[in-house]
Scaffold this motif. Structure first.
Motif, PDB file in Angstrom:
ATOM      1  N   HIS A   1       0.842  -1.193   0.000  1.00  0.00           N
ATOM      2  CA  HIS A   1       0.000   0.000   0.000  1.00  0.00           C
ATOM      3  C   HIS A   1       0.879   1.245   0.000  1.00  0.00           C
TER       4      HIS A   1
ATOM      5  N   TRP B   1      -7.760   7.934  -9.560  1.00  0.00           N
ATOM      6  CA  TRP B   1      -8.614   7.169 -10.472  1.00  0.00           C
ATOM      7  C   TRP B   1      -8.453   7.665 -11.906  1.00  0.00           C
TER       8      TRP B   1
ATOM      9  N   HIS C   1     -13.335   3.207  -7.052  1.00  0.00           N
ATOM     10  CA  HIS C   1     -12.672   2.585  -5.902  1.00  0.00           C
ATOM     11  C   HIS C   1     -11.897   1.309  -6.202  1.00  0.00           C
ATOM     12  N   VAL C   2     -12.313   0.524  -7.194  1.00  0.00           N
ATOM     13  CA  VAL C   2     -11.701  -0.781  -7.425  1.00  0.00           C
ATOM     14  C   VAL C   2     -11.424  -0.982  -8.915  1.00  0.00           C
TER      15      VAL C   2
ATOM     16  N   GLU D   1      -9.561  -4.134 -11.082  1.00  0.00           N
ATOM     17  CA  GLU D   1      -8.870  -5.420 -11.080  1.00  0.00           C
ATOM     18  C   GLU D   1      -8.524  -5.785 -12.511  1.00  0.00           C
TER      19      GLU D   1
ATOM     20  N   ALA E   1      -4.876  -6.096  -8.512  1.00  0.00           N
ATOM     21  CA  ALA E   1      -6.030  -5.359  -8.013  1.00  0.00           C
ATOM     22  C   ALA E   1      -5.585  -4.080  -7.318  1.00  0.00           C
TER      23      ALA E   1
ATOM     24  N   GLU F   1      -7.138  -0.996  -4.986  1.00  0.00           N
ATOM     25  CA  GLU F   1      -8.246  -0.477  -4.198  1.00  0.00           C
ATOM     26  C   GLU F   1      -7.869   0.928  -3.766  1.00  0.00           C
TER      27      GLU F   1
ATOM     28  N   ARG G   1      -8.826   4.133  -1.413  1.00  0.00           N
ATOM     29  CA  ARG G   1      -9.589   4.537  -0.235  1.00  0.00           C
ATOM     30  C   ARG G   1      -9.298   5.995   0.084  1.00  0.00           C
TER      31      ARG G   1
END
Length: 169
Positions: A5, A16, A73-74, A76, A90, A92, A94
């Motif tokens: 992370h 994004w 948010h996701v 993959e 993947a 993620e 936040r």
């Protein structure tokens, strides 16, 4: 399974926007020397990006397919690396205050990379992920510093209008 992370000092929207721009893939992924959207509308499910990896005089063309997308948010992906096999990657995103915590999770799915997966490969994956997240942070933080949340892409009309002192389109 390699999980890493990084706190990126940019909004989740900015992060994004960079992930969702398939033409910028080679800017933040470790390995590709170029990339281009191949099929579909990235990052919609089943859309693909083709990219080239150069190792000395050898050039390999691989592709990545979007398997899951829950904007913003996701994301993959399935990276296809020829004889090496495939991997699930993947992301993620936040919200973390004004910033974005990005969690990267990668593991092999098929092929040689799955058969040879061991602690040594895990160490190499962690090093690669550290570099990837560092590149992603530099791109996103540069966009945030410039005050853009669209991944840095301006339309020619907006850029021309701003250059002429207008408000943009």
């Amino acid at each position: 399974m390699a999980v890493r992370h990084r706190l990126i000092k940019a909004s989740p929207r900015t992060v994004w926007a960079v992930l969702a721009d398939g033409d910028r893939y080679a800017e933040w992924v470790v390995g590709p020397s170029s990339s281009q959207q191949r099929e579909g509308d990235w990052p919609q499910v089943d859309s693909t990006i083709a990219y080239e990896i150069r190792i000395g005089p050898v050039s390999l063309t691989n592709e990545t397919v979007v398997r899951r997308c829950e904007e913003p948010h996701v994301l993959e992906l399935e990276a296809r690396a020829g004889v090496l096999g495939t991997a699930r990657i993947a992301f993620e995103l936040r919200p973390w205050g004004r910033h974005c915590l990005v969690i990267l999770d990668e593991h092999p799915l098929q092929g040689v990379s799955g058969l040879l997966h061991n602690a040594g490969v895990e160490v190499v994956s962690q090093i690669r992920h550290r570099a990837l997240l560092g590149r992603l942070a530099r791109v996103c933080e540069s966009e945030a510093h410039a005050g853009r949340s669209d991944g840095g892409r301006e339309t020619p009309v907006a850029a021309r209008s701003q250059a002429e002192g207008g408000a943009g389109a």
